[in-house]
Each structure stands twice: as C-alpha cells, then as structure tokens.
Design an enzyme around this catalytic site. Structure first.
Site, PDB file in Angstrom:
ATOM      1  N   ASP A  45      -8.823  -3.204 -12.356  1.00  0.00           N
ATOM      2  CA  ASP A  45      -8.022  -2.897 -11.173  1.00  0.00           C
ATOM      3  C   ASP A  45      -6.539  -3.142 -11.454  1.00  0.00           C
ATOM      4  OD1 ASP A  45      -7.594  -2.045  -8.570  1.00  0.00           O
ATOM      5  OD2 ASP A  45      -7.954  -4.009  -7.676  1.00  0.00           O
ATOM      6  N   ILE A  65       0.407 -16.326   2.354  1.00  0.00           N
ATOM      7  CA  ILE A  65       1.395 -15.541   1.615  1.00  0.00           C
ATOM      8  C   ILE A  65       0.938 -14.112   1.329  1.00  0.00           C
ATOM      9  CG2 ILE A  65       2.590 -17.489   0.556  1.00  0.00           C
ATOM     10  CD1 ILE A  65       0.907 -17.130  -1.949  1.00  0.00           C
ATOM     11  N   VAL A  97      -4.655 -14.969   0.768  1.00  0.00           N
ATOM     12  CA  VAL A  97      -4.019 -15.820  -0.234  1.00  0.00           C
ATOM     13  C   VAL A  97      -3.058 -16.781   0.470  1.00  0.00           C
ATOM     14  CG1 VAL A  97      -2.735 -15.880  -2.395  1.00  0.00           C
ATOM     15  CG2 VAL A  97      -4.153 -13.889  -1.850  1.00  0.00           C
TER      16      VAL A  97
END
Length: 279
Positions: free
Chosen positions: A136, A19, A27
């Site tokens: 981040d 995905i 992922v």
C-alpha cells in the site's frame, strides 16, 4: 476524531491527542511513560477489533514489521490490547505526509522528487530483503520530517487489511490510485507491485497529478488495467527524459517489464542525480 478515554494502554502508553485516521485505525500522539519518549498509537476501529481472523493476521504482520530497522522506515515498537481496544505502538514522527506536501505545494522540482523517491527505494530494498511487501505504497503512508527525511509507515500491515477492507466496505479510493494492475485483478502483490505503486507516487510528485482518476475505486482500477499512462513529460514541459523513462518503466502494466528490484530503481535514480549535479 473520536476521543479516547483517559487510560494507560498496557500500563505504559498514555494517549495525548488524536492526530489522524486511516483505513483501519485512528492514530494518536502518545507517551511511553516507562521510557519517557513520544510514540504514535494506532487504535483499530471497533469493527476490526471484533474480527478474530483479522486480529490474527494483523498481529502476525505487526510482529513481522517490528523486525524492520531502517532510517527510512517508521519503527514498530509494540502491539497489544486493553479490553476490546487493540493497538500498535510506533515511532512518533513529527512531520507531514507526502500527500499533504503535494496538496500544499503542487508538483515538486525533479531533483527534489527524485531525492524523496530514492529514500523510499532504500526503505523498500530493506523490507524486500526481509521478505516483507508493503502492498500500500502511497503518499498518505509517507511522512516527510522538518529536515526533509523520509519515513515510510504501515509496512506489511496492509496485507492483514485487504480482506477486512473488502468485507467492511471501507473506502478504497485513497489506495486504488496507486494500486498495481495485478492488485486490481485480485492477485497477490509482490516486490514489483510495490515498485509500480512507487512509480505512481513519483508520477504525482513530478506532475502534481495521479495518472488515473475516477468516481469510484472500480473505475480507477479498470484504468490501471486497461488504459495507458499519459507520459509525465506531456504534462510538464521540460521534464528530463531520463526521469520520464524511469516512471514509465516502474509503472509498466507487465510485471516482467518493470524494474527487477527496488535496488535497480534506486540505482537509476542515483545515476540521474549524480549526472544532474555534474551539470
């Protein structure tokens, strides 16, 4: 995306389909066959999996992130390894990244943008109370569900990837648009670094643009250090002055002139939203 071999990771997690890809991992959508629930499986790139120092930091940060429990934070359930495959098991969230939302729709209405940032503030308040800095914050790490809920992912894990990102030369372009001046200097990130990054995200939601762009990470980082941000009200006619002031305070180059905490950032947003509803 590289296809994973059919297997049960840890004799429990089945990979179903790819995905996405990030700076450190691929992922996959998967299934926890023991609990019969969907999960997201992050599998580290091979170059990271072969670095014992990185793996040590990565596991430490994953364990720290697993302690977070908040409705606006993607849960970390587990981490492990299967041969030379190192992985993290996370809550599966069906939705789109905030970056995809902006790319598809352009800038958001001010009240909609404020509601999203408010939820991210809540996530930061919780994480910071547990001494975890995200490092981040960017739209690619924020998922919007079908019913408009916000889920922030990769809490704490960025700390483990900083040295490895530099060592392996992975592209910094996606993150540097949102990095604080102190991070651009190579200094340690703190709570106010997350606040700066969130201010940049807010800027993008309100204007449809990031404040600084360039052809290389270094050129963008230098702009964070040296150039003033163009106030968002100059790009969007009629933008509420209160929201512009919030953005400019969050993105001040001097850390001591930003919000003292994510809670203070949140409180000012809540006050504006309350007054907006009262109009």
């Amino acid at each position: 995306m590289k296809k994973m071999p059919e297997m049960l990771l840890g004799n429990r997690y089945r990979i179903l389909e790819g995905i996405g890809e990030g700076g450190m991992a691929r992922v996959y959508r998967g299934m926890d066959v023991k609990l019969n629930r969907p999960v997201a499986i992050k599998v580290l790139y091979e170059q990271f999996a072969g670095d014992p120092d990185f793996l040590r930091r990565f596991k430490q940060e994953a364990k720290a992130a697993a302690k977070l429990s908040h409705p606006s934070i993607v849960n970390v359930y587990d981490e492990g390894e299967e041969g030379n495959i190192h992985y993290i098991i996370m809550e599966y969230v069906d939705g789109y990244t905030l970056k995809e939302v902006v790319q598809r729709n352009g800038r958001l209405k001010p009240a909609d943008a404020a509601q999203i940032i408010l939820q991210i503030c809540d996530a930061l308040v919780h994480a910071h109370s547990q001494k975890i800095i995200h490092r981040d914050i960017k739209p690619q790490n924020i998922i919007i569900t079908g019913d408009g809920r916000v889920k922030v992912t990769d809490f704490g894990i960025a700390r483990a990837t900083v040295d490895a990102t530099i060592t392996y030369g992975k592209s910094l372009l996606g993150s540097v648009h949102y990095s604080s001046p102190e991070q651009a200097r190579g200094y340690c990130a703190d709570q106010k670094s997350d606040i700066y990054s969130l201010g940049v995200v807010f800027y993008e939601l309100l204007t449809g643009e990031v404040p600084f762009s360039g052809e290389s990470p270094i050129s963008i980082a230098l702009k964070h250090l040296q150039e003033d941000i163009v106030p968002p009200g100059k790009l969007v006619e009629g933008l509420p002055a209160e929201l512009e002031n919030i953005v400019m305070k969050a993105t001040h180059k001097e850390q001591n002139l930003r919000y003292s905490s994510a809670a203070q950032f949140r409180d000012e947003l809540e006050e504006w939203l309350k007054n907006e509803k009262d109009l």
